[in-house]
Design an enzyme around this catalytic site. Structure first.
Site, PDB file in Angstrom:
ATOM      1  N   ASP A 182       1.085  -1.449   0.205  1.00  0.00           N
ATOM      2  CA  ASP A 182      -0.429   0.244   0.163  1.00  0.00           C
ATOM      3  C   ASP A 182       0.894   1.012   0.122  1.00  0.00           C
ATOM      4  OD1 ASP A 182      -2.296  -1.547   0.114  1.00  0.00           O
ATOM      5  OD2 ASP A 182      -2.361  -2.011   2.787  1.00  0.00           O
ATOM      6  N   ARG A 183       0.189   2.452  -0.307  1.00  0.00           N
ATOM      7  CA  ARG A 183       1.055   3.642  -0.705  1.00  0.00           C
ATOM      8  C   ARG A 183       1.468   3.946   0.349  1.00  0.00           C
ATOM      9  NH1 ARG A 183      -0.171   8.748   0.464  1.00  0.00           N
ATOM     10  NH2 ARG A 183      -2.212   9.008   0.417  1.00  0.00           N
TER      11      ARG A 183
END
Length: 520
Positions: A182-183
């Protein structure tokens, strides 16, 4: 006897065939510029990108056929207001098959190519460099900084792992990510140098033959022992990427083990034998009474071993256990999930309200983890958080956002270790700074016993919800997979692997209550 019919050539039948007519594909507008070197600049600890013009090209989707062009943009692309898209169509920034359209009511047909040229504004990311854990002729193992997306997506393009590495190694170099984080998550990632290496490792990871270990920092005192959460997970909003614990969701299984617990540091007035002094005002006491998570003192560093790979699995499971990641802007946000932060909640009754509240975060409200900041930092971080400034871009009149605060660049979740289950390779990083003991405390500086946790994972997978190979239940467990929602015990899908009853905060946990106690 079966006969075979052979078709005669058309020329033998006196039929003249016309050659196929080649139809040129529709013209499209290509990106006006692909700046090299990339328009990066570093400022205030952030990697920023100067605004630039960019063209999106897309074929007409099936659901767009027969619809007006403006209607498609107004309903499918909500990044900007309808007035912007109306002006973009009328001014030629939006074209169909490379040509301006006569009106906003023009009908889109199958095969059309829609092009949209806009002045693109990318959000800043951390200026922290991408760390190299290992490199050989086939791949690079990196330590991804938190807050940097892996691929260009949404508002991010050049501020992505792929484009940053390309900028560092040359325009022709094509990095091939083999796993995805995930970012907001940091840690171990694999970048293939060529297609064969990337494909082989990607297949291995998808085939669950790679063991992963993450580190998280969560609110409160996480229980000791090996906690196994088996609560299924469902995506309730694809647009927002929001997932929740749900009995009807996809199978999900995670092992958690507390690495350390750090109680809140004593204030100066708490020193010696003096009783602590409550300096809160009546207004502050009333505010705290409405926030149950406030009674969860201090924070814990937790090892996380996902046995399945659902989106946001660790974040959702930790929230369900009542110990969300302490700076998670979604799953630890009281404004989104309410005072209890959805602990032990697998119902769908509040989904619409949760989606509505989350959709406002970052636009007219600040996206913040309500349990993360101490009282002295809340006001400061609210001022520093990314939100609309009320100003417009001089070139394109796009609403401008402020820079994100340091607390928004990532969350306390780190992919620490990836290892082949046959022991052929293993790569790991050290503990991130936020997982180290705070000043004045002693605690682990490194993680030991990775093999023990992997062994436990194998045991849990073999148990398969408490079943033996012959399908019979053992260790006093019950199989909840075939039960209706109302028939399941409270907290079904969560276990603590321990030899005795575990005290958790103000209550003792017994089998089939909120957390299960199972023999180790």
């Amino acid at each position: 006897m079966a006969s075979t019919i052979i078709a005669e050539p058309s020329s033998m039948l006196g039929i003249v065939q016309k050659p196929d007519i080649f139809i040129e594909p529709p013209a499209v507008i290509t990106t006006p510029c692909d700046p090299w070197p990339r328009p990066y600049f570093l400022e205030d600890g952030l990697r920023k990108v100067h605004p630039y013009h960019y063209t999106y090209n897309t074929y007409c989707k099936e659901r767009w056929r027969g619809r007006e062009l403006l209607d498609i943009f107004a309903t499918e692309f909500r990044d900007r207001p309808t007035e912007y898209y109306k002006d973009a169509i009328e001014s030629g920034k939006v074209v169909v098959n490379g040509q301006a359209v006569p009106s906003t009511e023009s009908i889109v047909k199958n095969g059309d190519v829609i092009s949209h040229t806009l002045h693109r504004h990318e959000p800043p990311v951390t200026a922290q460099p991408i760390g190299i854990v290992h490199e050989d002729n086939d791949m690079i193992v990196i330590n991804k900084p938190a807050g940097v997306p892996v691929h260009p997506a949404g508002r991010y393009n050049y501020n992505s792992v792929v484009e940053i590495m390309r900028a560092e190694r040359g325009y022709q170099w094509n990095p091939l990510p083999c796993n995805r984080l995930d970012r907001l998550t940091s840690g171990v990632m694999f970048i293939g140098k060529h297609a064969k290496a990337a494909e082989e490792l990607s297949i291995q990871i998808k085939g669950r033959s790679v063991k992963k270990e993450y580190i998280a920092r969560v609110i409160g005192e996480f229980p000791e022992g090996d906690v196994v959460c088996e609560q299924p997970i469902m995506q309730i909003s694809p647009k927002l990427g929001l997932n929740r614990a749900r009995a009807s969701g996809k199978e999900a299984r995670t092992i958690f083990k507390r690495l350390a617990y750090y109680p809140p540091q004593k204030r100066s007035e708490d020193a010696g034998n003096l009783p602590p002094v409550d300096t809160r005002s009546d207004k502050e006491k009333l505010k705290d009474a409405a926030r149950p998570w406030k009674v969860k003192k201090g924070y814990s560093i937790v090892r996380c071993l996902p046995l399945t790979g659902r989106t946001h699995q660790l974040r959702v499971h930790l929230q369900y256990l009542g110990h969300p990641i302490s700076n998670d802007p979604i799953y630890c946000n009281q404004r989104v999930f309410g005072p209890a932060l959805a602990a032990g909640d697998a119902s769908s009754s509040a989904d619409e309200d949760i989606i509505s509240r989350l959709s406002r975060m970052g636009k007219d409200e600040v996206a913040e983890a309500m349990a993360y900041h101490d009282e002295m930092m809340e006001d400061y971080n609210k001022k520093k958080a990314e939100k609309m400034t009320g100003e417009l871009c001089d070139v394109c009149q796009t609403p401008l956002y402020s820079d994100p605060g340091s607390h928004e660049l990532g969350i306390y979740l780190h992919a620490k270790r990836y290892a082949d289950d046959k022991g052929r390779w293993a790569y790991e990083t050290g503990l991130p700074a936020w997982a180290l003991p705070p000043e004045g405390f002693e605690g682990p500086m490194e993680v030991e016993g990775a093999e023990d946790l992997v062994g436990l994972a194998e045991k849990v997978e073999a148990m398969a919800f408490g079943k033996q190979d012959d399908g019979e239940m053992k260790d006093g467990g019950i199989d909840t997979r075939d039960l209706k929602e109302e028939e399941k015990p409270a907290g079904a899908g969560v276990r603590i692997m321990a030899d005795e009853v575990v005290e958790k905060e103000d209550r003792y946990i017994r089998p089939f209550e909120a957390l299960w106690v199972m023999p180790g």
